[in-house]
Write a protein that holds these residues in place. Sequence first.
Motif, PDB file in Angstrom:
ATOM      1  N   LEU A 421       0.819  -1.204   0.000  1.00 26.81           N
ATOM      2  CA  LEU A 421       0.000   0.000   0.000  1.00 26.81           C
ATOM      3  C   LEU A 421       0.858   1.261   0.000  1.00 26.81           C
ATOM      4  O   LEU A 421       1.763   1.406   0.824  1.00 26.81           O
ATOM      5  CB  LEU A 421      -0.924  -0.010   1.224  1.00 26.81           C
ATOM      6  N   VAL A 422       0.561   2.178  -0.927  1.00 28.31           N
ATOM      7  CA  VAL A 422       1.213   3.491  -0.974  1.00 28.31           C
ATOM      8  C   VAL A 422       0.197   4.568  -0.590  1.00 28.31           C
ATOM      9  O   VAL A 422       0.490   5.454   0.202  1.00 28.31           O
ATOM     10  CB  VAL A 422       1.817   3.775  -2.362  1.00 28.31           C
ATOM     11  N   GLY A 423      -0.991   4.507  -1.163  1.00 27.08           N
ATOM     12  CA  GLY A 423      -2.068   5.404  -0.753  1.00 27.08           C
ATOM     13  C   GLY A 423      -2.169   6.704  -1.491  1.00 27.08           C
ATOM     14  O   GLY A 423      -2.968   7.571  -1.139  1.00 27.08           O
ATOM     15  N   ASP A 424      -1.384   6.867  -2.556  1.00 26.71           N
ATOM     16  CA  ASP A 424      -1.416   8.097  -3.346  1.00 26.71           C
ATOM     17  C   ASP A 424      -0.977   7.764  -4.767  1.00 26.71           C
ATOM     18  O   ASP A 424       0.034   7.068  -4.956  1.00 26.71           O
ATOM     19  CB  ASP A 424      -0.498   9.152  -2.740  1.00 26.71           C
ATOM     20  N   ALA A 425      -1.715   8.260  -5.755  1.00 22.79           N
ATOM     21  CA  ALA A 425      -1.446   7.895  -7.145  1.00 22.79           C
ATOM     22  C   ALA A 425      -0.081   8.394  -7.613  1.00 22.79           C
ATOM     23  O   ALA A 425       0.690   7.645  -8.225  1.00 22.79           O
ATOM     24  CB  ALA A 425      -2.547   8.445  -8.051  1.00 22.79           C
ATOM     25  N   ALA A 426       0.219   9.646  -7.342  1.00 23.52           N
ATOM     26  CA  ALA A 426       1.500  10.205  -7.794  1.00 23.52           C
ATOM     27  C   ALA A 426       2.668   9.514  -7.098  1.00 23.52           C
ATOM     28  O   ALA A 426       3.698   9.231  -7.718  1.00 23.52           O
ATOM     29  CB  ALA A 426       1.532  11.706  -7.534  1.00 23.52           C
ATOM     30  N   ALA A 427       2.505   9.222  -5.812  1.00 20.44           N
ATOM     31  CA  ALA A 427       3.570   8.556  -5.071  1.00 20.44           C
ATOM     32  C   ALA A 427       3.781   7.132  -5.575  1.00 20.44           C
ATOM     33  O   ALA A 427       4.922   6.660  -5.676  1.00 20.44           O
ATOM     34  CB  ALA A 427       3.234   8.546  -3.585  1.00 20.44           C
ATOM     35  N   ALA A 428       2.703   6.442  -5.881  1.00 23.20           N
ATOM     36  CA  ALA A 428       2.823   5.075  -6.395  1.00 23.20           C
ATOM     37  C   ALA A 428       3.539   5.058  -7.736  1.00 23.20           C
ATOM     38  O   ALA A 428       4.390   4.195  -7.992  1.00 23.20           O
ATOM     39  CB  ALA A 428       1.436   4.438  -6.512  1.00 23.20           C
ATOM     40  N   LYS A 429       3.212   6.026  -8.599  1.00 21.24           N
ATOM     41  CA  LYS A 429       3.873   6.112  -9.891  1.00 21.24           C
ATOM     42  C   LYS A 429       5.354   6.443  -9.713  1.00 21.24           C
ATOM     43  O   LYS A 429       6.230   5.864 -10.376  1.00 21.24           O
ATOM     44  CB  LYS A 429       3.197   7.190 -10.741  1.00 21.24           C
ATOM     45  N   MET A 430       5.663   7.356  -8.793  1.00 17.62           N
ATOM     46  CA  MET A 430       7.051   7.710  -8.532  1.00 17.62           C
ATOM     47  C   MET A 430       7.821   6.511  -7.999  1.00 17.62           C
ATOM     48  O   MET A 430       8.972   6.268  -8.391  1.00 17.62           O
ATOM     49  CB  MET A 430       7.114   8.861  -7.531  1.00 17.62           C
ATOM     50  N   ALA A 431       7.195   5.746  -7.104  1.00 20.71           N
ATOM     51  CA  ALA A 431       7.858   4.561  -6.556  1.00 20.71           C
ATOM     52  C   ALA A 431       8.176   3.558  -7.660  1.00 20.71           C
ATOM     53  O   ALA A 431       9.287   3.004  -7.712  1.00 20.71           O
ATOM     54  CB  ALA A 431       6.958   3.916  -5.502  1.00 20.71           C
ATOM     55  N   SER A 432       7.231   3.346  -8.561  1.00 22.02           N
ATOM     56  CA  SER A 432       7.451   2.433  -9.683  1.00 22.02           C
ATOM     57  C   SER A 432       8.591   2.925 -10.563  1.00 22.02           C
ATOM     58  O   SER A 432       9.475   2.148 -10.964  1.00 22.02           O
ATOM     59  CB  SER A 432       6.165   2.300 -10.503  1.00 22.02           C
ATOM     60  N   ASP A 433       8.592   4.218 -10.864  1.00 17.95           N
ATOM     61  CA  ASP A 433       9.628   4.791 -11.731  1.00 17.95           C
ATOM     62  C   ASP A 433      11.016   4.670 -11.096  1.00 17.95           C
ATOM     63  O   ASP A 433      11.995   4.331 -11.774  1.00 17.95           O
ATOM     64  CB  ASP A 433       9.318   6.257 -12.025  1.00 17.95           C
ATOM     65  N   GLU A 434      11.105   4.953  -9.807  1.00 16.13           N
ATOM     66  CA  GLU A 434      12.423   4.935  -9.150  1.00 16.13           C
ATOM     67  C   GLU A 434      12.944   3.512  -8.972  1.00 16.13           C
ATOM     68  O   GLU A 434      14.156   3.281  -9.048  1.00 16.13           O
ATOM     69  CB  GLU A 434      12.335   5.661  -7.805  1.00 16.13           C
ATOM     70  N   LEU A 435      12.053   2.568  -8.720  1.00 12.21           N
ATOM     71  CA  LEU A 435      12.496   1.176  -8.647  1.00 12.21           C
ATOM     72  C   LEU A 435      13.128   0.753  -9.972  1.00 12.21           C
ATOM     73  O   LEU A 435      14.146   0.055 -10.003  1.00 12.21           O
ATOM     74  CB  LEU A 435      11.328   0.256  -8.302  1.00 12.21           C
ATOM     75  N   LEU A 436      12.522   1.206 -11.072  1.00 15.36           N
ATOM     76  CA  LEU A 436      13.034   0.838 -12.392  1.00 15.36           C
ATOM     77  C   LEU A 436      14.335   1.567 -12.715  1.00 15.36           C
ATOM     78  O   LEU A 436      15.311   0.943 -13.150  1.00 15.36           O
ATOM     79  CB  LEU A 436      11.974   1.146 -13.454  1.00 15.36           C
ATOM     80  N   SER A 437      14.366   2.861 -12.472  1.00 11.44           N
ATOM     81  CA  SER A 437      15.535   3.649 -12.881  1.00 11.44           C
ATOM     82  C   SER A 437      16.718   3.473 -11.941  1.00 11.44           C
ATOM     83  O   SER A 437      17.873   3.448 -12.384  1.00 11.44           O
ATOM     84  CB  SER A 437      15.155   5.133 -12.963  1.00 11.44           C
ATOM     85  N   ASP A 438      16.448   3.350 -10.646  1.00 12.36           N
ATOM     86  CA  ASP A 438      17.538   3.314  -9.668  1.00 12.36           C
ATOM     87  C   ASP A 438      17.955   1.908  -9.249  1.00 12.36           C
ATOM     88  O   ASP A 438      19.093   1.700  -8.831  1.00 12.36           O
ATOM     89  CB  ASP A 438      17.140   4.091  -8.406  1.00 12.36           C
ATOM     90  N   HIS A 439      17.019   0.953  -9.352  1.00 11.56           N
ATOM     91  CA  HIS A 439      17.302  -0.387  -8.829  1.00 11.56           C
ATOM     92  C   HIS A 439      17.131  -1.489  -9.875  1.00 11.56           C
ATOM     93  O   HIS A 439      17.329  -2.660  -9.555  1.00 11.56           O
ATOM     94  CB  HIS A 439      16.399  -0.675  -7.630  1.00 11.56           C
ATOM     95  N   ARG A 440      16.775  -1.130 -11.093  1.00 12.85           N
ATOM     96  CA  ARG A 440      16.569  -2.109 -12.162  1.00 12.85           C
ATOM     97  C   ARG A 440      15.524  -3.156 -11.768  1.00 12.85           C
ATOM     98  O   ARG A 440      15.647  -4.348 -12.063  1.00 12.85           O
ATOM     99  CB  ARG A 440      17.879  -2.806 -12.567  1.00 12.85           C
TER     100      ARG A 440
END
Length: 534
Positions: A421-440
């Motif tokens: 659970l993240v609870g916010d649309a923008a935060a969830a999208k940011m989390a997805s993006d950073e997992l991909l860009s920073d952690h592959r």
Amino acid sequence: MESVLMHAKKACPFLHASSASTLRGLSKSGMPSSRSMLMTRAQECPVMGKAIQTRSFSATAKPAQAAVVPAKKAFDYEAFYSEELEKKHKDKSYRYFNNINRLAQKFPLAHTASVEDEVNVWCSNDYLGMGRSPVLKDAMKRTLDRYGAGAGGTRNIAGNADLHLRLESELADLHHKEGALVFSSCYVANDDTLSVLGSRLPGCIIFSDALNHASMIQGMRHSGAQKKIFRHNDMAHLEQLLQAADPSVPKIVAFESVYSMCGSVAPIREMVALAKKYGAITFLDEVHAVGMYGPRGAGVAEHLDYDLNSRHPTMGNGSIMDEIDIITGTLGKAFGVVGGYIAGSAGFVDLVRSYGPGFIFTTSLPPVVVSGALESVKYLKSSQLERQRQQLNTRTCTVKSRLADLGIPVVPNPSHIVPVLVGDAAAAKMASDELLSDHRIYVQSINYPTVPVGHERLRITPTPGHTPEMVDSFVDAIEQLWKRHDFKRVDDWTAQGGCAGVGVPDAPLVTPVWSDAQLFPNKEAEALQSVLNE
């Protein structure tokens, strides 16, 4: 012209003394209709010329016309598209799709748009990694060489291929049913089945769980049948609705076994009992459970009588699976290919086959796909290793328990789904993006309307192919993300009264569908653990 002459007679001495027939003759004396001799002479007259000019008459006058209304501007389609998309952007429900290409020899690894850029996939619905299995691939290669790429049309036109009939026989046997029918997808299977039944059963009422999939909702809409929605997994509410319905009308209770966004599992026994009590038939979607549960991979309904179905895996053995009227499933998740199906009585299957437009008018699955599905179903009927390894990666040594230890808010559930659970649309999208860009690491964010606003999440699905090292990297990446952005943890949600099952006071204890005894039968536990550590 008559009105002009009548007016002219009043003003001109010559015209006043002339008869109407004389004037009419002059107006037609060999001149073009647009300019008669009478009008020519009138314009030369000092009296009539002035009168004609004053009243705006002319030799070339045309009948008066109505005022021209400006034409309406044509509908601006592109502006409409932009406006509708802007709404999605504003409410943060716009969907972004990443370029992810799963690698058969390395799955759960995939590459992005650049083949050198490899990422670890943690959100695939190929739950068991069967899409890369030699069991499927070898059979599909042979079939491709023998039968080619396509199906040649609908089964109504191109005919029934032997592979399709064999697959349907395997699926009917898997679910203890008389017959089965394969579709291009389970979305089409659900839509077709509910629309056919709901429209043809006289006065039918469909009772639908509030969290049912869009394909089921669409089928109910297309049916035109009356629909009653009961609160998710709320048996008291379902019974209240059933009690209020006319006992004589046909009824369908439609629900899923595993709900894919929250991981909850339906109380199947109670659901079937209520349906029978009030004269309804049951429609069970096992899409996210087939291949994953049960001694032969038939789903949660089979798993509920695990020991019985292990010893006597046949129709009529007395299990709850026998009491369910309609089961639908997919070939595109745990079975590793694509397609959907229904299973039920011979009469029911023939009814949908005969009346369902989604089946009749859609090109059938190509033989190469069907052969892969057939081998996958047969293989998973006998192999438990993939199911057990997936469950172990999900809960025992790994993801759910380790995230819980860190206070990461996992929506509690008894299935293989790990919703964070993240609870916010923008935060969830940011989390997805950073997992991909920073952690592959690739994990897609889930936003409205798939989940309610305020319930946005990351949906994680461990596979048997995720190694302990991959699990370590994933858990570390999630922890870094939560620290960096100060995302809410379980304690934060508890302080707010809970959300989506996280931090809810006095919440009931969740018991996994797979018991420890089923995961570790006798001395097989040590052997299984050694396989996991390889």
